[in-house]
Write an enzyme that holds these catalytic residues in place. Structure first.
Site, mmCIF file in Angstrom:
data_model
loop_
_atom_site.group_PDB
_atom_site.id
_atom_site.type_symbol
_atom_site.label_atom_id
_atom_site.label_comp_id
_atom_site.label_asym_id
_atom_site.label_seq_id
_atom_site.Cartn_x
_atom_site.Cartn_y
_atom_site.Cartn_z
ATOM 1 N N HIS A 263 6.402 -13.645 1.988
ATOM 2 C CA HIS A 263 5.673 -12.386 2.122
ATOM 3 C C HIS A 263 6.499 -11.218 1.562
ATOM 4 O O HIS A 263 6.059 -10.494 0.668
ATOM 5 C CB HIS A 263 5.340 -12.142 3.599
ATOM 6 C CG HIS A 263 4.583 -10.874 3.851
ATOM 7 N ND1 HIS A 263 3.228 -10.847 4.050
ATOM 8 C CD2 HIS A 263 4.985 -9.578 3.906
ATOM 9 C CE1 HIS A 263 2.831 -9.595 4.220
ATOM 10 N NE2 HIS A 263 3.882 -8.800 4.143
ATOM 11 N N GLU A 264 7.706 -11.081 2.074
ATOM 12 C CA GLU A 264 8.544 -9.969 1.603
ATOM 13 C C GLU A 264 8.925 -10.177 0.144
ATOM 14 O O GLU A 264 9.058 -9.211 -0.617
ATOM 15 C CB GLU A 264 9.793 -9.805 2.486
ATOM 16 C CG GLU A 264 9.505 -9.524 3.967
ATOM 17 C CD GLU A 264 8.564 -8.342 4.237
ATOM 18 O OE1 GLU A 264 8.579 -7.370 3.455
ATOM 19 O OE2 GLU A 264 7.812 -8.403 5.233
ATOM 20 N N HIS A 267 6.289 -8.606 -1.924
ATOM 21 C CA HIS A 267 6.484 -7.151 -2.034
ATOM 22 C C HIS A 267 7.583 -6.849 -3.054
ATOM 23 O O HIS A 267 7.475 -5.934 -3.865
ATOM 24 C CB HIS A 267 6.908 -6.575 -0.685
ATOM 25 C CG HIS A 267 5.801 -6.402 0.312
ATOM 26 N ND1 HIS A 267 4.682 -5.650 0.050
ATOM 27 C CD2 HIS A 267 5.651 -6.868 1.579
ATOM 28 C CE1 HIS A 267 3.884 -5.659 1.125
ATOM 29 N NE2 HIS A 267 4.448 -6.401 2.058
ATOM 30 N N GLU A 293 0.369 -4.807 -0.285
ATOM 31 C CA GLU A 293 0.137 -5.938 0.617
ATOM 32 C C GLU A 293 -0.627 -7.055 -0.093
ATOM 33 O O GLU A 293 -0.483 -8.228 0.257
ATOM 34 C CB GLU A 293 -0.612 -5.453 1.867
ATOM 35 C CG GLU A 293 -0.654 -6.453 3.006
ATOM 36 C CD GLU A 293 0.691 -6.679 3.696
ATOM 37 O OE1 GLU A 293 1.694 -6.014 3.344
ATOM 38 O OE2 GLU A 293 0.743 -7.546 4.586
#
Ligand code: ZN
Length: 501
Positions: A263-264, A267, A293
């Site tokens: 997830h990160e 980003h 996101e």
């Protein structure tokens, strides 16, 4: 004109440097700073934000922008984009009195420290007073910005420019109509999927080491970024060439580190891949939180929770954890990581129930900001909505109203961007698949370069040059956010996993 542009750029560069220095302090605050540093750090951040705000709102910046508005740059050029974006930032920043900005910075910084302790002690009452102050400051900010329809619009606009609460409501209603029955249908088929294989103990260092494999394979550049641990995973950047992510590793929750890292990482790919010409300018980075996101959810869920991804990575995971996974079939693992069941914690929620956590927060924030809900009554209101959306009552405040960091850091109007990101991830990705239909086969071979390149070309390289709506229009041809591709994806994926008719 060029001289004026150079002057503006040089001033903005100084401001960026201060903002990035503050970001380093903010990163340190959440990773390595000892608790004793809290008060001093709050003061340091407050001073930096005051200096930055004063420099940015100086009349001279406004004069330069006014002169440059006459210049005839091509709309897509870096120059025209800079003038357009900075004019908007400037108009907003000028509306906030410096005293308010300083008070916000100090209160929000202290808020995080108070929240950390309150959450650890599962006691909302410790957080209540400062939260009331935070809500009040947000109301002051919204009034200073101004709004037409609803006070929420003014706050949402900080994270998702041009979007209104009524737009969010409309797309959320569309989602609710499909997701609530889907959650019920899945509840009646719970026996189809179990996640016992994930409920084992996993050595923390081994989890960390494994996570680095997909993180680097998807394109996270370790020479231009690093990963550390924090209580609440986040991404921050001080330059396109220095992007920091954090993850958390729990012995009993392997999914947390596995998918949190992806997830990160998603980003971070957005931050690392701004066009090099934007480095050091306010145009580097991501355009809106919803678009940001969409990138994290793409890599975490659409890629990271796909069968093809694990076709490649599961044998490796078995090598890292032979005792836990050696005798477990890949399909069992695939279903386990996609198990859908109502749960208490937003960040651990599956793809189907996740959005229900956001609906709840969106409704509570609106109630707080319009004073129809008192802060003192928030835990009760939270628990009632948890019961109605997810059929669960939190056993304590830490697993309920205190679970998220956002409000403690002053961020209200932020939560809807998570669901907007979920929707956008599929709105974009459905377009990617039209251009590159064999992507899933590439994932099965551990190849992610073509996907990253597509997003770099269509989204990442533009940084903040275009608004979310402009990007959606350019990339998909749609006018605005559309829930269709996301709902199709969710329904297809979960009907298959849960064997729904
Ligand atoms: Zn995120």
């Amino acid at each position: 004109m060029q001289a004026k542009l150079d002057t503006l750029n040089s001033k903005l560069k100084d401001i960026q440097n201060i903002n990035h220095a503050a970001a380093v302090l903010g990163w340190d605050q959440q990773t390595y700073m000892p608790p004793g540093g809290a008060a001093a750090r709050a003061e340091q951040l407050s001073t930096l934000s005051k200096i930055s705000h004063e420099m940015f709102t100086a009349a001279e910046i406004g004069e330069l922008l006014a002169d440059l508005a006459q210049a005839e740059f091509d709309y897509d050029s870096d120059e025209a984009s800079l003038i357009r974006v900075i004019q908007r930032d400037y108009d907003k920043a000028r509306k906030l009195p410096p005293k308010l900005v300083e008070e916000m910075s100090r209160t929000f910084s202290m808020g995080q420290q108070v929240w950390t302790k309150a959450r650890a002690e599962k006691d909302f009452s410790q957080f209540q007073d400062i939260l009331a102050k935070i809500v009040d400051l947000n109301i002051q900010v919204a009034e200073a910005y101004g709004y037409e329809e609803s006070i929420y619009d003014a706050l949402l606009d900080q994270y998702e420019p041009d979007m209104k609460a009524s737009d969010v409501q409309q797309v959320f209603d569309e989602l609710k109509a499909e997701l609530v029955p889907l959650v019920q249908a899945i509840a009646e088929h719970q026996e189809v999927v179990n996640d016992f294989v994930l409920q084992q103990e996993f050595d923390e260092q081994t989890q960390w080491d494994f996570g680095l494999l997909p993180l680097q394979a998807i394109g996270f550049d370790m020479q231009r970024g690093r990963q550390d641990k924090s209580a609440h995973p986040f991404t921050t950047s001080f330059s396109t060439n220095d992007v920091r992510i954090t993850t958390r590793v729990h012995r009993e929750m392997i999914a947390s580190a596995l998918f949190g890292t992806l997830h990160e990482g998603g980003h971070a790919l957005y931050e690392q891949n701004s066009d090099p010409t934007l480095e050091g300018t306010p145009l580097a980075g991501g355009t809106s939180l919803g678009v940001h996101e969409s990138q994290s959810r793409l890599w975490e869920n659409v890629v990271g929770r796909s069968r093809e991804f694990w076709q490649f990575y599961y044998p490796k995971l078995q090598e890292f954890f032979p005792k836990q996974f050696g005798a477990v079939d890949r399909e069992v693992f695939y279903r386990a990581i996609n198990k859908s069941k109502p749960s208490l914690i937003r960040v651990e929620a599956d793809e189907v129930t996740y959005n229900l956590h956001i609906f709840l927060r969106f409704e509570l924030e609106q109630a707080l900001l319009t004073n129809s809900l008192k802060v003192a009554d928030l835990p009760e209101a939270w628990n009632a909505k948890m019961e109605s959306y997810l059929g669960l009552t939190p056993p304590d405040d830490a697993k309920g109203v205190l679970q998220d960091i956002h409000w403690s850091g002053g961020m209200m109007g932020y939560f809807p961007t998570y669901t907007l990101g979920n929707i956008l991830s599929l709105q974009f990705y459905s377009q990617t698949l039209k251009d590159l239909p064999d992507l899933p086969e590439q994932f099965a071979k551990g190849e992610f370069g073509a996907l990253l390149e597509w997003f770099r070309e269509h989204i990442h390289r533009h940084g903040r040059k275009f608004t979310a709506n402009e990007l959606i229009q350019r990339v998909t041809g749609d006018d605005g956010i559309k829930a269709g591709p996301y709902l199709n994806y969710i329904k297809r994926k979960y009907s298959e996993i849960y064997e729904l008719a």
